[in-house]
Design a protein around this motif. Structure first.
Motif, PDB file in Angstrom:
ATOM      1  N   VAL A  11      10.250   5.746 -11.535  1.00 31.14           N
ATOM      2  CA  VAL A  11      10.441   5.927 -10.102  1.00 31.14           C
ATOM      3  C   VAL A  11       9.080   6.269  -9.508  1.00 31.14           C
ATOM      4  N   SER A  12       8.668   5.513  -8.508  1.00 30.19           N
ATOM      5  CA  SER A  12       7.414   5.838  -7.835  1.00 30.19           C
ATOM      6  C   SER A  12       7.669   5.945  -6.337  1.00 30.19           C
ATOM      7  N   LEU A  13       7.017   6.912  -5.723  1.00 32.34           N
ATOM      8  CA  LEU A  13       7.145   7.159  -4.288  1.00 32.34           C
ATOM      9  C   LEU A  13       5.774   7.051  -3.652  1.00 32.34           C
ATOM     10  N   HIS A  14       5.738   6.442  -2.474  1.00 33.35           N
ATOM     11  CA  HIS A  14       4.481   6.295  -1.759  1.00 33.35           C
ATOM     12  C   HIS A  14       4.758   6.400  -0.270  1.00 33.35           C
ATOM     13  N   ALA A  15       4.046   7.279   0.408  1.00 31.36           N
ATOM     14  CA  ALA A  15       4.179   7.411   1.863  1.00 31.36           C
ATOM     15  C   ALA A  15       2.946   6.809   2.517  1.00 31.36           C
ATOM     16  N   ASP A  16       3.174   5.946   3.480  1.00 34.31           N
ATOM     17  CA  ASP A  16       2.089   5.322   4.221  1.00 34.31           C
ATOM     18  C   ASP A  16       2.431   5.418   5.699  1.00 34.31           C
ATOM     19  N   ASN A  17       1.681   6.273   6.408  1.00 30.34           N
ATOM     20  CA  ASN A  17       1.974   6.570   7.815  1.00 30.34           C
ATOM     21  C   ASN A  17       3.402   7.077   7.938  1.00 30.34           C
ATOM     22  N   ASP A  18       4.285   6.315   8.555  1.00 26.06           N
ATOM     23  CA  ASP A  18       5.649   6.791   8.762  1.00 26.06           C
ATOM     24  C   ASP A  18       6.674   6.045   7.902  1.00 26.06           C
ATOM     25  N   LEU A  19       6.221   5.452   6.800  1.00 27.24           N
ATOM     26  CA  LEU A  19       7.118   4.689   5.937  1.00 27.24           C
ATOM     27  C   LEU A  19       7.047   5.215   4.507  1.00 27.24           C
ATOM     28  N   LEU A  20       8.202   5.595   3.957  1.00 30.15           N
ATOM     29  CA  LEU A  20       8.309   6.044   2.569  1.00 30.15           C
ATOM     30  C   LEU A  20       8.818   4.877   1.734  1.00 30.15           C
ATOM     31  N   THR A  21       8.076   4.544   0.683  1.00 32.27           N
ATOM     32  CA  THR A  21       8.485   3.463  -0.214  1.00 32.27           C
ATOM     33  C   THR A  21       8.832   4.058  -1.568  1.00 32.27           C
ATOM     34  N   CYS A  22      10.004   3.728  -2.052  1.00 36.36           N
ATOM     35  CA  CYS A  22      10.477   4.163  -3.359  1.00 36.36           C
ATOM     36  C   CYS A  22      10.716   2.917  -4.210  1.00 36.36           C
ATOM     37  N   ILE A  23      10.052   2.848  -5.369  1.00 31.92           N
ATOM     38  CA  ILE A  23      10.233   1.723  -6.278  1.00 31.92           C
ATOM     39  C   ILE A  23      10.841   2.253  -7.567  1.00 31.92           C
ATOM     40  N   ILE A  24      11.975   1.679  -7.938  1.00 28.93           N
ATOM     41  CA  ILE A  24      12.698   2.092  -9.142  1.00 28.93           C
ATOM     42  C   ILE A  24      12.762   0.875 -10.064  1.00 28.93           C
ATOM     43  N   ARG A  25      12.268   1.055 -11.295  1.00 28.36           N
ATOM     44  CA  ARG A  25      12.257  -0.049 -12.266  1.00 28.36           C
ATOM     45  C   ARG A  25      12.923   0.397 -13.549  1.00 28.36           C
ATOM     46  N   ASP A  26      13.640  -0.518 -14.163  1.00 32.83           N
ATOM     47  CA  ASP A  26      14.184  -0.264 -15.500  1.00 32.83           C
ATOM     48  C   ASP A  26      13.879  -1.450 -16.399  1.00 32.83           C
ATOM     49  N   ASN A  27      14.011  -1.244 -17.686  1.00 35.73           N
ATOM     50  CA  ASN A  27      13.766  -2.329 -18.639  1.00 35.73           C
ATOM     51  C   ASN A  27      15.062  -2.740 -19.316  1.00 35.73           C
ATOM     52  N   GLY A  28      16.140  -2.758 -18.544  1.00 37.76           N
ATOM     53  CA  GLY A  28      17.458  -3.101 -19.072  1.00 37.76           C
ATOM     54  C   GLY A  28      17.622  -4.581 -19.352  1.00 37.76           C
ATOM     55  N   VAL A  29      18.855  -4.980 -19.547  1.00 36.24           N
ATOM     56  CA  VAL A  29      19.172  -6.360 -19.917  1.00 36.24           C
ATOM     57  C   VAL A  29      19.204  -7.294 -18.712  1.00 36.24           C
ATOM     58  N   GLY A  30      19.096  -6.753 -17.519  1.00 34.29           N
ATOM     59  CA  GLY A  30      19.144  -7.575 -16.312  1.00 34.29           C
ATOM     60  C   GLY A  30      20.536  -7.596 -15.711  1.00 34.29           C
ATOM     61  N   ARG A  31      20.593  -7.867 -14.427  1.00 36.65           N
ATOM     62  CA  ARG A  31      21.878  -7.817 -13.721  1.00 36.65           C
ATOM     63  C   ARG A  31      22.861  -8.882 -14.188  1.00 36.65           C
ATOM     64  N   GLN A  32      22.358 -10.082 -14.463  1.00 39.44           N
ATOM     65  CA  GLN A  32      23.245 -11.175 -14.851  1.00 39.44           C
ATOM     66  C   GLN A  32      23.950 -10.876 -16.177  1.00 39.44           C
ATOM     67  N   LYS A  33      23.182 -10.443 -17.181  1.00 42.20           N
ATOM     68  CA  LYS A  33      23.776 -10.134 -18.484  1.00 42.20           C
ATOM     69  C   LYS A  33      24.660  -8.893 -18.393  1.00 42.20           C
TER      70      LYS A  33
END
Length: 101
Positions: A11-33
């Motif tokens: 999970v990474s968070l980044h604030a730039d001016n008035d916008l908060l960006t949250c990026i969440i990544r996993d190394n799972g099997v993927g949504r389709q599987k």
């Protein structure tokens, strides 16, 4: 949940001016599987997380605070095999008048 090896969630968070960006990544099997495996199991649980998130962001946008959104993308390795999922969530942290949300 369906991965044989140890899972990784970042999970990474980044604030730039008035916008908060949250990026969440996993190394799972993927949504389709994962969907395929879920349909084969006897599991009756229905996840409401995406629906609730979309409704909350729509509520904020309807209050005159545009700029909220989320995007879900499947990740693939060099050979094109599913390698997880990434969610990018952007939330405006102040109103158009510059007041905190």
């Amino acid at each position: 949940m369906h991965r044989q090896k140890k899972g990784l969630l970042t999970v990474s968070l980044h604030a730039d001016n008035d916008l908060l960006t949250c990026i969440i990544r996993d190394n799972g099997v993927g949504r389709q599987k994962a969907e395929l495996l879920k349909s084969k199991s006897a599991q009756k649980h229905k996840s409401m997380g995406l629906q609730i998130t979309a409704e909350r962001l729509a509520l904020l946008t309807s209050k005159g605070m545009p700029g909220h959104f989320f995007n879900i993308e499947d990740l693939y390795d060099e050979e094109g095999r599913p390698a997880g999922t990434q969610v990018v969530l952007k939330i405006r942290i102040s109103t158009p008048a510059g007041e905190p949300v």
